[in-house]
Scaffold this active site. Structure first.
Site, PDB file in Angstrom:
ATOM      1  N   GLU A  52       0.818  -1.204   0.000  1.00 31.87           N
ATOM      2  CA  GLU A  52       0.000   0.000   0.000  1.00 31.87           C
ATOM      3  C   GLU A  52       0.856   1.260   0.000  1.00 31.87           C
ATOM      4  O   GLU A  52       0.530   2.247  -0.677  1.00 31.87           O
ATOM      5  CB  GLU A  52      -0.929   0.004   1.224  1.00 31.87           C
ATOM      6  CG  GLU A  52      -1.928  -1.143   1.249  1.00 31.87           C
ATOM      7  CD  GLU A  52      -1.404  -2.397   1.938  1.00 31.87           C
ATOM      8  OE1 GLU A  52      -2.222  -3.223   2.357  1.00 31.87           O
ATOM      9  OE2 GLU A  52      -0.164  -2.550   2.045  1.00 31.87           O
ATOM     10  N   ALA A 157      10.819 -36.294  -8.335  1.00 30.69           N
ATOM     11  CA  ALA A 157      10.944 -36.519  -9.772  1.00 30.69           C
ATOM     12  C   ALA A 157      10.928 -38.017 -10.016  1.00 30.69           C
ATOM     13  O   ALA A 157      11.513 -38.790  -9.248  1.00 30.69           O
ATOM     14  CB  ALA A 157      12.238 -35.907 -10.307  1.00 30.69           C
ATOM     15  N   ASP A 203      24.736 -37.672  -3.725  1.00 28.73           N
ATOM     16  CA  ASP A 203      24.699 -36.691  -4.812  1.00 28.73           C
ATOM     17  C   ASP A 203      25.514 -35.427  -4.551  1.00 28.73           C
ATOM     18  O   ASP A 203      25.796 -34.680  -5.485  1.00 28.73           O
ATOM     19  CB  ASP A 203      23.245 -36.275  -5.093  1.00 28.73           C
ATOM     20  CG  ASP A 203      22.376 -37.437  -5.539  1.00 28.73           C
ATOM     21  OD1 ASP A 203      22.943 -38.425  -6.066  1.00 28.73           O
ATOM     22  OD2 ASP A 203      21.146 -37.367  -5.368  1.00 28.73           O
TER      23      ASP A 203
END
Length: 336
Positions: A52, A157, A203
């Site tokens: 705002e 995934a 990983d």
């Protein structure tokens, strides 16, 4: 001006501050003056201006007359002194006559007080325009303020036959570049990310947002990370998962991304701690049952025991498909 059109514009402004404003809400504001001038605002980084105030400042810079203006906000204007002064006081001082807002802010410091102050000053307040879209956009924030825990997003995934890794443990890369960029955007929208120590050893991920613009999340490892791991500096956690969520909620983590392997995914899932599942599926088959499934351990013993969620969206991401599923549907029902 059409209220729905202006609220859509405010929502678009809010989207621009999604990775910037947390732990504050990502809010958009549009001010329309009586002579038809339009000014946009979006919440800045913590300590900066709220939406705002950004819009008010833009109007003042253009020497616009704000008397009688209509203000569109995606969330109730704040009414308390925090790092910045109350937005309600600035709106009242500007002489605006009408506020159109999508949602009441569930934060205990606001929770309807902002609307009450504006109405007490003689400003018309209407709540409910764009409620569903704003609730979707602000869902992590709303969840955090209501539960004091982060909104948990589990990203996975897999191949089309539901395998997250091959039999030898290799999983990089099942999906393509576009899906990885989308996952990095999720990281940028999250203030913390969790992986298991096994994933770190296998990983050695850095868990950064190097593929997109935006801040990298705080990194949390369930267990102990090797001293040489790329994930450092990180928080190593060995306690119960609910306690982790409580601590992160107190630390201002609005959204937590879980990006671990099958064991970590299963631990969050079976504990009922996941609020949103984001699955990237590649057009590929592992072709057998010796690969790693999405969740480790036993599944539902019967069809009647299946876990079922609410499908939010599906979309192509490069050659892959993104599927978003929510654990529950808690769209806010607002009343003026």
């Amino acid at each position: 001006m059409n209220d729905d059109t202006m609220m859509q514009r405010a929502l678009a402004a809010a989207a621009r501050s999604r990775t910037v404003s947390p732990p504050n809400p990502w809010v958009g504001c549009v001010i329309v003056t009586t002579d038809g001038q339009i000014f946009d605002g979006a919440t800045e980084a913590p300590g900066g201006r709220h939406a705002e105030i950004v819009a008010l400042d833009a109007a003042r810079s253009a020497q616009a007359d704000l008397t009688g203006a209509t203000v569109y906000t995606t969330l109730e204007p704040c009414s308390h002194h925090g790092r910045t002064p109350p937005c309600t006081e600035a709106l009242i001082a500007a002489g605006v006559s009408r506020i159109v807002s999508a949602l009441t802010d569930p934060d205990p410091l606001v929770a309807g007080r902002g609307f009450a102050q504006l109405r007490a000053a003689g400003i018309s307040v209407e709540v409910g325009c764009g409620t569903r879209a704003a609730a979707d956009q602000l869902r992590p924030y709303l969840h955090h303020r209501r539960t004091n825990r982060p909104f948990v997003v589990l990203k996975m995934a897999s191949t089309l036959d539901g395998r997250a890794a091959a039999a030898d443990g290799s999983s990089q890369w099942i999906t393509g570049d576009d899906a990885r960029r989308a996952a990095h955007q999720l990281r940028a929208e999250s203030q913390a990310i969790v992986v298991g120590a096994g994933t770190v050893r296998a990983d050695d991920p850095s868990l950064t947002t190097r593929l997109v613009e935006g801040p990298s999340p705080r990194r949390i490892v369930l267990g102990t990370a090797p001293a040489s791991a790329k994930v450092h500096p990180c928080t190593e956690w060995n306690g119960p998962l609910p306690d982790l969520l409580d601590e992160l909620g107190r630390d201002g983590v609005v959204q937590l991304m879980v990006e671990g392997g099958a064991r970590v995914a299963a631990s969050f899932h079976r504990a009922g701690l996941v609020d949103r599942y984001v699955l990237y599926m590649a057009p590929a088959f592992m072709g057998g049952n010796d690969g790693t499934p999405l969740f480790a351990g036993d599944g539902a013993p019967t069809i009647a025991d299946l876990w079922r969620g609410r499908l939010v969206s599906t979309r192509p991401v490069g050659d892959d498909i993104e599927i978003v599923i929510d654990a529950t549907c808690d769209h806010t029902k607002e009343q003026s």
